[in-house]
Scaffold this motif. Sequence first.
Motif, mmCIF file in Angstrom:
data_model
loop_
_atom_site.group_PDB
_atom_site.id
_atom_site.type_symbol
_atom_site.label_atom_id
_atom_site.label_comp_id
_atom_site.label_asym_id
_atom_site.label_seq_id
_atom_site.Cartn_x
_atom_site.Cartn_y
_atom_site.Cartn_z
ATOM 1 N N ALA A 40 0.834 -1.209 0.000
ATOM 2 C CA ALA A 40 0.000 0.000 0.000
ATOM 3 C C ALA A 40 0.867 1.256 0.000
ATOM 4 O O ALA A 40 0.548 2.245 -0.678
ATOM 5 C CB ALA A 40 -0.936 0.001 1.202
ATOM 6 N N ASP A 41 1.967 1.220 0.754
ATOM 7 C CA ASP A 41 2.869 2.373 0.793
ATOM 8 C C ASP A 41 3.557 2.573 -0.552
ATOM 9 O O ASP A 41 3.743 3.707 -1.013
ATOM 10 C CB ASP A 41 3.918 2.185 1.892
ATOM 11 N N PHE A 42 3.949 1.457 -1.189
ATOM 12 C CA PHE A 42 4.570 1.581 -2.503
ATOM 13 C C PHE A 42 3.587 2.156 -3.515
ATOM 14 O O PHE A 42 3.953 2.981 -4.347
ATOM 15 C CB PHE A 42 5.105 0.237 -2.993
ATOM 16 N N ARG A 43 2.331 1.710 -3.444
ATOM 17 C CA ARG A 43 1.332 2.212 -4.384
ATOM 18 C C ARG A 43 1.158 3.715 -4.234
ATOM 19 O O ARG A 43 1.022 4.448 -5.231
ATOM 20 C CB ARG A 43 0.003 1.495 -4.154
ATOM 21 N N ARG A 77 6.089 6.340 -20.915
ATOM 22 C CA ARG A 77 7.431 5.751 -20.960
ATOM 23 C C ARG A 77 8.034 5.574 -19.572
ATOM 24 O O ARG A 77 9.112 4.997 -19.438
ATOM 25 C CB ARG A 77 8.351 6.632 -21.806
ATOM 26 N N VAL A 78 7.394 6.110 -18.543
ATOM 27 C CA VAL A 78 7.934 6.071 -17.173
ATOM 28 C C VAL A 78 7.229 4.986 -16.375
ATOM 29 O O VAL A 78 6.003 4.897 -16.366
ATOM 30 C CB VAL A 78 7.735 7.434 -16.475
ATOM 31 N N SER A 79 8.019 4.159 -15.710
ATOM 32 C CA SER A 79 7.455 3.135 -14.830
ATOM 33 C C SER A 79 8.166 3.184 -13.486
ATOM 34 O O SER A 79 9.346 3.541 -13.404
ATOM 35 C CB SER A 79 7.580 1.744 -15.454
ATOM 36 N N ILE A 80 7.449 2.828 -12.433
ATOM 37 C CA ILE A 80 7.983 2.837 -11.064
ATOM 38 C C ILE A 80 8.013 1.403 -10.556
ATOM 39 O O ILE A 80 7.029 0.664 -10.701
ATOM 40 C CB ILE A 80 7.100 3.687 -10.118
ATOM 41 N N HIS A 81 9.134 1.006 -9.941
ATOM 42 C CA HIS A 81 9.319 -0.387 -9.547
ATOM 43 C C HIS A 81 9.692 -0.477 -8.068
ATOM 44 O O HIS A 81 10.504 0.313 -7.570
ATOM 45 C CB HIS A 81 10.422 -1.035 -10.391
ATOM 46 N N PRO A 82 9.156 -1.473 -7.352
ATOM 47 C CA PRO A 82 9.528 -1.668 -5.950
ATOM 48 C C PRO A 82 10.907 -2.312 -5.840
ATOM 49 O O PRO A 82 11.399 -2.942 -6.783
ATOM 50 C CB PRO A 82 8.441 -2.608 -5.430
ATOM 51 N N LEU A 83 11.508 -2.162 -4.682
ATOM 52 C CA LEU A 83 12.865 -2.656 -4.484
ATOM 53 C C LEU A 83 12.978 -4.166 -4.696
ATOM 54 O O LEU A 83 14.010 -4.644 -5.187
ATOM 55 C CB LEU A 83 13.340 -2.286 -3.077
ATOM 56 N N ASP A 84 11.926 -4.910 -4.367
ATOM 57 C CA ASP A 84 12.026 -6.363 -4.519
ATOM 58 C C ASP A 84 11.962 -6.810 -5.985
ATOM 59 O O ASP A 84 12.081 -8.000 -6.283
ATOM 60 C CB ASP A 84 10.969 -7.084 -3.682
ATOM 61 N N GLN A 85 11.804 -5.855 -6.916
ATOM 62 C CA GLN A 85 11.859 -6.159 -8.342
ATOM 63 C C GLN A 85 13.096 -5.528 -8.995
ATOM 64 O O GLN A 85 13.118 -5.236 -10.185
ATOM 65 C CB GLN A 85 10.587 -5.671 -9.039
#
Length: 338
Positions: A40-43, A77-85
């Motif tokens: 939820a925090d990442f979202r 073109r921009v994407s956001i990724h969590p640390l576990d990825q």
Amino acid sequence: MSRRPVLCLGAGRMGRGIAHAMAHGGHDVRLLDMKPREPADFRRLHDEALTEIGRSLAMVADLGGFDPALVGGILGRVSIHPLDQAEAAFTGAELIFEAVPETRDAKAAAFALADRHAGGDAILASTTSTMLATELAGLTALPGRTLNAHWLNPAFLVPLVEISPNEQTDPDILARLERILEQLGKVPVRCKASPGYIVPRIQALAMNEAARLVEEGVASAEDVDRAVKYGFGLRFGVLGLLEFIDWGGGDILYHASRYMAQATGDQRFAAPAIVNDKMERGQIGLRTGQGFFDYSDRDIDAYRRERLGAFLAAVRNAGLWNQPVTSADEPRRSPPEQ
């Protein structure tokens, strides 16, 4: 020409500004959140980052920078990724910007992650404004591919990027980064690993001196900034500082520096040795054909005309140019508001 993805380690203000610039330049950009978070925090971070980048793109478009209809495609073109990825985010990335907080621990963690996952030809560029490339080289197993790329805020507007390699940086890595930046319309400049790089070092002195003028009661803050905007800024937006020395003559700076140092009793106004040496050698600029730059083979009249044309354009762009007065009854333009 296809362009490989760009990765920013860190999804904060600098990472978002670089993502805006790189996506505008046609690159797919991945922002890797460097903090472990609950879903939820990442979202929330994900949505916040994309919203901010979208707003900055829309603002530039609304100001006439490009067709507003293109905003959605650029933002796509921009994407956001969590640390576990992280591993997936690194895959295929040609250029990796480290944009984490300015602490050694954060930098070390970012470079350790890059050591594990960066591709064999990836460029590792820190965006630090405080640590030197030589220091960062000790935080990575890949010093030959590591250097500093110091963007100036707002990163999506200011063209300049200061590039500072370490002693082991591969020249091909340096050249590749410069080519990528130039394709974006950026202006890369090289500098050795030195505190303050170029612009922060110069602007620190200028900003402190402006504050002293107010502190000493020499002028109000409003008048200091008017002087900077309509005098200092206009001139140095056309002529660089060293070019300006040559334009007027190094002898003027030499004598002005001696006067200021004596009148104030403060050696911060004294000229450096290079100015004194050039004075002794008669290398004072345009008048002698040699100063900080070589004018011996230059058409001086054409050069002066080009620069004066740029000055005129700058004054007009500031809304400060008046046409000749042909009648005593003609109204005159009011000075600009602060």
